[in-house]
Design an enzyme around this catalytic site. Structure first.
Site, PDB file in Angstrom:
ATOM      1  N   ASP A 182      -0.157  -8.180   3.033  1.00  0.00           N
ATOM      2  CA  ASP A 182      -1.085  -9.294   2.918  1.00  0.00           C
ATOM      3  C   ASP A 182      -0.419 -10.417   2.126  1.00  0.00           C
ATOM      4  OD1 ASP A 182      -3.115  -7.908   4.229  1.00  0.00           O
ATOM      5  OD2 ASP A 182      -4.003  -7.150   2.383  1.00  0.00           O
ATOM      6  N   TYR A 222      -4.198  20.807 -16.671  1.00  0.00           N
ATOM      7  CA  TYR A 222      -5.147  21.916 -16.851  1.00  0.00           C
ATOM      8  C   TYR A 222      -4.457  23.197 -17.304  1.00  0.00           C
ATOM      9  CZ  TYR A 222      -9.090  19.341 -14.923  1.00  0.00           C
ATOM     10  OH  TYR A 222     -10.106  18.452 -14.723  1.00  0.00           O
ATOM     11  N   GLU A 230       1.774  -2.681   5.007  1.00  0.00           N
ATOM     12  CA  GLU A 230       0.816  -2.364   3.943  1.00  0.00           C
ATOM     13  C   GLU A 230      -0.439  -1.641   4.434  1.00  0.00           C
ATOM     14  OE1 GLU A 230      -0.436  -5.698   1.519  1.00  0.00           O
ATOM     15  OE2 GLU A 230      -2.046  -4.564   0.598  1.00  0.00           O
TER      16      GLU A 230
END
Lengths: 364, 364
Positions: A249, A99, A197
């Site tokens: 996982d 920006y 995780e």
């Protein structure tokens, strides 16, 4: 530790880069910037450091086209902004940079989207050999936390803070700052690091007192770990000489999370020596665990299968261990989450699964 | 404060519910559980509390069908698990509950997916009038942080921790625990609360020392705020009598973030009195700001336009203020992010924008 000297060095490297463009101009050359090609085929294993780095192929940004000239113009404006920011001891986010370019007087230098400004910062990291953190560029979110027997000192803009990551924090733990090189490790009783995780599993380990019982530093990865999280893991390993284990996982996306901790990512291969911990070991969930512990599973989706097959050709996973596990997973056609261990009771993970795995891995 | 008494009350309410099924059976009735219908058309404004609550329409889960009977069976197993968990002073995540059901002896009671177990927990909250937090059910992630002049005491499983949310924390701030009712406010110099959607803006305010200069408590919302975040905002308002302001991106999704802080959500309308802060005011980015400050924008997408139109029919946004702003936004066809303020320089937000808006809102 990030010090005034780091800031000065970062500033000098940036100015040198701008000076190089100037010299090219002055010498009658068309200015250009040369970078390693950032694709999967140009990433290779560096035996000495044990991480994946860019290969020999390069591409260049040259002012011999309008497009290339505009890229170099943007680089020069960005260098000026960063040098001033470092001079003032300030920092900003990648999004703010995008920006902020709107306020630059030359509209040709305005970024057209944030991908462009993000990529330029990565380019500058590579050519200047200075990390984004040392440019004082912050990511949008860091957000991961530590819980374990570590006393640290953080240098904040408001002065130094000494914080013990079990005794001086709430149940949420110690929030890793955007630039973890502002942290100094003072004292610790850590035997090993366990990167986790998911938030649910992180909370389970803390509730069950796993960090206290095993003198373990629990690092919450929060999915794909932020650079700040990977950096602090590496520092815990290198400076405190601690084994690092990764608990995710049991699916291809989680193996990539492990991969980014251990080997770095294609996007940040230029930072592997700063961010990657090649000695990090994968605890699980392994496809073998799905079989051994009879965990509740979901079937592999087509995109899971594609991701597993793509991992088989990814140089980072070409080890006997990963080939065996990934082929087993393709064979059984199943995946399991870490919280699936709750099907054996809420204490199974801390009383049985992790101790068995850590023992098998010779960590405890 | 969450106390032993809260746990006992939660346990009693659950057992009462199971006893009710038993009595229905014993009295020759078909057991059933009646719940308010949870759709947008059955949510209405409650003048007394100033928040949105469920209307009069109800639906029931009855054992007169196999499907309904199975739902009640799952409810009874879940009640037994929760009562035992409370008895042992333990907790678990929603995801763990889903997996844990695999270990129940009656396979008809196993949940078929996590939506089902999540919804059952919400049902139990409604019928027992006990919050999930008091059942000791944790969400997967909370993760938001506080930074501001507040000394608090958190009751952790490892004992009490006294933490000052500026002096005893790093730059990352104080991590809000999953159940913020374990926190007691001891002392503060807060003049107002500023809830901030994005991490980048939160970091900007902290770097610029906005919390120190204005005695402001900066609460990071991290996108759609977790229940823990909404709860602590409400407690800061109610217990410390503080004005609450919400600072988000200027798009329909961010107005929903404000809406969930102020009025609660359809999903959790039964918890509005526990989670919602109807006095919370929206600072911006307002569509009016896009015009007044000439911010860099993106065009509204089709889904943005649909979301704005749906907000015009949402009872929570049927005020003069929101109708005016949403209609203006549809007219100009643009949206802006909070970090777009950086196009006016990195200090514009803290030196100009926020002081002007807070003054206009009579907060400072």
């Amino acid at each position: 530790m990030s010090t005034r000297t780091d800031e000065e060095r970062a500033r000098e490297q940036l100015i040198d880069l701008a000076a190089e463009f100037y010299d090219q101009f002055a010498g009658g050359q068309i200015p250009e910037m040369t970078l390693p090609t950032r694709t999967k085929s140009n990433i290779e294993y560096d035996k000495e450091s044990g991480v994946w780095v860019y290969g020999d192929r390069t591409s260049s940004r040259s002012a011999n086209s309008v497009r290339g000239a505009r890229k170099l113009l943007k680089a020069v404006y960005t260098i000026e902004f960063l040098a001033q920011q470092l001079d003032e001891g300030r920092s900003s986010t990648l999004r703010e940079l995008y920006y902020l370019s709107e306020s630059w007087d030359n509209s040709e230098a305005h970024f057209s989207d944030q991908d462009e400004s993000n990529q330029l910062i990565e380019d500058l990291e590579i050519v200047s050999d200075v990390t984004r953190e040392d440019f004082h560029m912050r990511p949008e979110e860091s957000g991961a936390t530590l819980m374990g027997p570590l006393l640290l000192r953080e240098q904040t803009r408001r002065g130094e803070r000494e914080i013990h990551c079990q005794e001086d924090v709430g149940e949420g733990g110690y929030q890793i700052p955007n630039n973890p090189d502002t942290i100094e490790f003072l004292d610790n009783d850590i035997d090993f690091v366990l990167c986790v995780e998911t938030g649910g599993m992180r909370d389970r380990l803390i509730e069950n007192g796993f960090d206290e019982q095993y003198n373990c530093m629990v690092v919450h990865l929060k999915g794909q770990p932020a650079r700040a999280t990977r950096r602090i893991i590496k520092r815990l390993h290198d400076e405190l000489d601690l084994p690092v284990t990764v608990f995710c996982d049991g699916d291809p996306w989680s193996y990539r999370i492990y991969g980014s901790v251990a080997y770095g990512s294609i996007k940040s291969a230029h930072l592997s020596e700063y961010l990657a911990t090649p000695e990090a070991e994968y605890i699980g969930i392994q496809p073998q665990d799905i079989v051994d512990y009879d965990l509740p599973t979901d079937p592999l989706s087509d995109s899971d299968i594609n991701a597993l097959e793509s991992e088989l050709t990814d140089p980072r996973y070409q080890t006997d261990y990963w080939e065996e596990q990934i082929e087993l997973q393709l064979e059984i056609g199943k995946k399991a989450e870490q919280q699936a261990l709750a099907s054996r009771g809420l204490d199974f993970v801390t009383e049985t699964y992790l101790p068995e795995r850590l023992d098998a891995m010779d960590v405890i």
